[in-house]
Design an enzyme around this catalytic site. Structure first.
Site, PDB file in Angstrom:
ATOM      1  CD  GLN A 166      17.727 -24.937  20.068  1.00  8.94           C
ATOM      2  OE1 GLN A 166      17.949 -26.121  19.852  1.00  8.94           O
ATOM      3  NE2 GLN A 166      16.499 -24.455  20.155  1.00  8.94           N
ATOM      4  N   GLY A 295      17.342 -30.306  26.712  1.00 10.74           N
ATOM      5  CA  GLY A 295      17.194 -31.743  26.749  1.00 10.74           C
ATOM      6  C   GLY A 295      16.987 -32.288  25.353  1.00 10.74           C
ATOM      7  CD  GLU A 298      10.138 -28.558  19.792  1.00 12.97           C
ATOM      8  OE1 GLU A 298       9.498 -27.506  19.912  1.00 12.97           O
ATOM      9  OE2 GLU A 298      11.025 -28.913  20.597  1.00 12.97           O
ATOM     10  CG  HIS A 322       8.726 -33.178  25.945  1.00  9.92           C
ATOM     11  ND1 HIS A 322       7.801 -32.638  26.803  1.00  9.92           N
ATOM     12  CD2 HIS A 322       9.205 -32.130  25.206  1.00  9.92           C
ATOM     13  CE1 HIS A 322       7.724 -31.326  26.611  1.00  9.92           C
ATOM     14  NE2 HIS A 322       8.578 -30.998  25.643  1.00  9.92           N
ATOM     15  CD  GLU A 323      12.155 -32.656  22.714  1.00 12.75           C
ATOM     16  OE1 GLU A 323      11.665 -31.927  21.831  1.00 12.75           O
ATOM     17  OE2 GLU A 323      12.383 -32.257  23.862  1.00 12.75           O
ATOM     18  CG  HIS A 326       7.395 -30.694  20.853  1.00 11.44           C
ATOM     19  ND1 HIS A 326       6.569 -29.601  21.012  1.00 11.44           N
ATOM     20  CD2 HIS A 326       8.277 -30.652  21.897  1.00 11.44           C
ATOM     21  CE1 HIS A 326       6.919 -28.939  22.102  1.00 11.44           C
ATOM     22  NE2 HIS A 326       7.952 -29.556  22.660  1.00 11.44           N
ATOM     23  CD  GLU A 345       7.534 -27.028  24.989  1.00  7.47           C
ATOM     24  OE1 GLU A 345       7.363 -28.209  25.389  1.00  7.47           O
ATOM     25  OE2 GLU A 345       8.334 -26.733  24.086  1.00  7.47           O
ATOM     26  CG  ASP A 404      15.835 -18.540  25.948  1.00  4.56           C
ATOM     27  OD1 ASP A 404      15.316 -19.589  25.540  1.00  4.56           O
ATOM     28  OD2 ASP A 404      16.877 -18.505  26.619  1.00  4.56           O
ATOM     29  CE1 TYR A 412       9.172 -27.855  27.750  1.00  3.07           C
ATOM     30  CE2 TYR A 412       9.287 -25.586  28.519  1.00  3.07           C
ATOM     31  CZ  TYR A 412       9.696 -26.576  27.656  1.00  3.07           C
ATOM     32  OH  TYR A 412      10.632 -26.297  26.683  1.00  3.07           O
ATOM     33  NE  ARG A 585      17.985 -22.226  29.307  1.00  2.00           N
ATOM     34  CZ  ARG A 585      17.231 -21.416  28.573  1.00  2.00           C
ATOM     35  NH1 ARG A 585      17.625 -20.184  28.329  1.00  2.00           N
ATOM     36  NH2 ARG A 585      16.089 -21.842  28.070  1.00  2.00           N
TER      37      ARG A 585
END
Length: 631
Positions: A166, A295, A298, A322-323, A326, A345, A404, A412, A585
């Site tokens: 990630q 979730g 991308e 959503h992805e 992107h 976003e 982050d 978003y 998260r």
């Protein structure tokens, strides 16, 4: 770590300049007024100086070692240097540098800065203006923040280990020495060796079946920023959806995942009809083990997705929309720095909602928008209560902070409603043409907030003779909270839920009314339950919606907050199991946050966290350690 002795004075001087530059990046950056001229952005979260020398292409050769939980690799960067360049600077974090060479085989002098908790270490390599490549031989650390090593028992199949990365926002530097800024793009190719029983995938061209050697090659022809570098290794299978799309997952769930995402090709085609051709050749989805902290991610050509969207009724596939979105917003046109995260976003949520409207109708999209507005209002209240009202602005100031911290509903959902406001005030057809041209004209480029404002203003003025007023940008981008001009989504299906809620509060039976409700309607119902419920009401509403028994992660998470708040202990065992076996998260933070509001709840939260923490990715652990006082 051994530091190479550098004998040449220019590099000493350059290293001194580098040190000063790194320090200055940590200072609070003044906000740029809306009226200032657009300028090239300085990325406060990267040590790189692309004006002096920047990367262009990566040749990556790596071996994945599950026993030691390290990657041993050689990164050869093709670079472009200015006429007076004497060094190139990379971002690293926790890497062991073994050898560096420039061009073919010239041993290079280099220096590592002192470690910074957020930025890691700057790696300055001595070069000449004519240097064409820098080769870095290195290995990762078992605790590398981007890498999650899972034992066989932590996977669905229970037979083979798993590794995934990630990289967003600035974690790529923990597994590849790179110029770790969203404003710097490069192409790449790779050769990755893994155990023969496993399949390797990257954010690039991918195999569909494993081979006997365990050696896989990859190519990414389109330039990407480092946060879109991705690698996954596991006992994976593939199922095709269309000639250009398919699903990777562990063998035990790949069939279920392929069924869930049956509309994938329809989404891609619908997106293209809205805003132009898909420019990444293939669009595949990899469903990861439950510890994945988001979730979705991308990564170009290969979206990483959480298994929590496998609801069994295709009700949570908006995450895939959503992805996919992107692929235009973020991957194609990228925020230049993480202070401009809303540009990635906000556009993506807007695009996602339009894809879902195109496939499933206006009212379905309005349900999604209504839930987004509810989430946004809760986020604004939370940030204001926590004395972080400045974080409710779209334009962030993340100096001296982990980027982050900017991953909230503000970027978003406030970003979405800002763009929707422009659409509603001036017409959808006009806005659609703007978005299409925005993606086309800025493809494979970066964008700052300060450059976006004159871009959209000039576009609307020249194309439509419409003036977008200063107040619009001041309120939405540089203002705190939610502007009064925010759109109010209207859903007839949610109106029916509200009517049923009124009847339920009055003590009437509403079972016949809920038989056809989807996930979104149940979420709306849960979100509008009274601020406190009696034991009898809790039992009644749980029986009505079967929330505690639900296998739907969205519903269980929302219900879990209510159950913890009102101490509905029959749900606690399910909540504990959910927290231990889910790493997303978005679900973890509200549940743990609700637990710690009482002393008894905090004891329970800490006990659960002790069991669950080994299953979580660094991204989740980093947030939860702070929340639970373990940092």
């Amino acid at each position: 770590m051994k530091i190479s002795l550098i004998s040449k004075l220019p590099l000493f001087l350059a290293a001194g300049v580098l040190s000063i530059a790194c320090q200055s990046k940590k200072e609070t950056a003044p906000e740029t007024p809306m009226t200032s001229a657009p300028a090239k952005a300085t990325d406060i979260h990267s040590n790189a100086d692309p004006k002096e020398a920047r990367v262009k292409h990566l040749h990556w050769k790596a071996a994945v070692d599950f026993d030691e939980q390290v990657i041993r690799a050689t990164a050869t960067w093709e670079i472009e240097a200015s006429a007076d360049a004497d060094l190139i600077t990379f971002d690293t974090k926790g890497l062991t540098i073994e050898k560096i060479q420039t061009d073919t085989d010239t041993t290079a002098e280099y220096r590592l800065s002192e470690p910074d908790a957020i930025l890691g270490q700057a790696l300055a390599v001595l070069i000449q203006p004519t240097t064409k490549s820098v080769t870095i031989q290195y290995r990762t650390n078992p605790g590398a923040e981007a890498l999650q090593w899972l034992s066989a028992q932590q996977t669905a199949g229970k037979k083979q280990p798993f590794l995934f990365t990630q990289s967003q926002a600035i974690l790529a530097r923990s597994w590849v020495p790179c110029q770790d800024s969203p404003g710097i793009r490069f192409t790449y190719d790779a050769e990755v060796t893994v155990p023969p029983a496993l399949l390797a995938l990257m954010s690039a061209s991918n195999p569909e079946t494993r081979n006997k050697t365990g050696v896989y090659t990859f190519e990414m022809k389109q330039p990407i920023p480092s946060y879109l570098l991705a690698l996954a290794v596991g006992d994976l299978s593939f199922k095709s959806i269309s000639p250009r799309s398919g699903i990777y997952a562990e063998s035990s769930i790949v069939g279920k995942a392929a069924w869930e995402f049956a509309d994938l090709e329809k989404m891609i085609a619908g997106a293209e009809e809205l805003y132009g051709p898909y420019q990444w050749e293939r669009y595949d989805v990899l469903v990861l083990p439950p510890s994945f902290p988001f979730g979705g991610m991308e990564n170009p050509r290969l979206t990483f997705a959480t298994p929590t969207i496998l609801s069994g009724d295709r009700s949570l596939t908006s995450l895939i929309a959503h992805e996919l979105a992107h692929s235009w917003s973020g991957n194609l046109v990228t925020n230049a720095t993480w202070n401009d995260f809303w540009l990635n976003e906000g556009f993506t949520v807007y695009f996602e909602t339009r894809i879902m409207e195109k496939l499933y109708g206006r009212d379905y999209a309005e349900m999604l928008a209504s839930l987004s507005l509810q989430e946004l209002k809760e986020e604004i209240k939370s940030l204001s209560d926590a004395e972080h009202p400045a974080d409710t602005k779209l334009k962030l100031n993340l100096a001296s902070r982990n980027p982050d911290d900017g991953v909230t509903a503000i970027a978003y959902n406030k970003g979405y409603f800002f763009l929707r406001t422009i659409e509603e005030q001036n017409g959808r057809d006009k806005f659609d043409q703007f978005v299409k041209d925005y993606f086309t004209q800025n493809a494979f480029k970066v964008m700052t907030t300060e450059a976006f404002i004159p871009f959209i203003r000039d576009y609307y003025q020249k194309q439509y003779n419409i003036t977008l007023n200063d107040s619009l940008f001041e309120e939405w981008i540089f203002g705190e909270g939610l502007p009064i001009s925010c759109a109010q989504p209207q859903s007839t299906r949610f109106d029916a839920v509200d009517a049923a809620m009124t009847q339920w509060k009055a003590g009437q039976k509403i079972e016949p009314l809920v038989t056809s409700w989807t996930t979104h309607e149940w979420l709306h119902f849960i979100n509008h339950l009274p601020d406190s419920l009696t034991p009898a009401q809790l039992k009644d509403v749980d029986a009505l919606g079967h929330f505690t028994a639900s296998g739907n992660a969205e519903i269980l998470s929302a219900w879990g907050v209510i159950a913890i708040r009102d101490q509905y202990t029959p749900a606690y065992a399910k909540i504990e199991d959910f927290l231990i076996h889910t790493g997303r998260r978005k679900f973890l933070m509200p549940l743990y946050s609700e637990f710690i509001k009482s002393e008894e709840g905090k004891k329970l939260a800490l006990a659960i966290y002790a069991k669950a923490r080994p299953n979580y990715h660094f991204v989740a652990v980093n947030s939860l350690d702070k929340l639970l006082g373990r940092s």
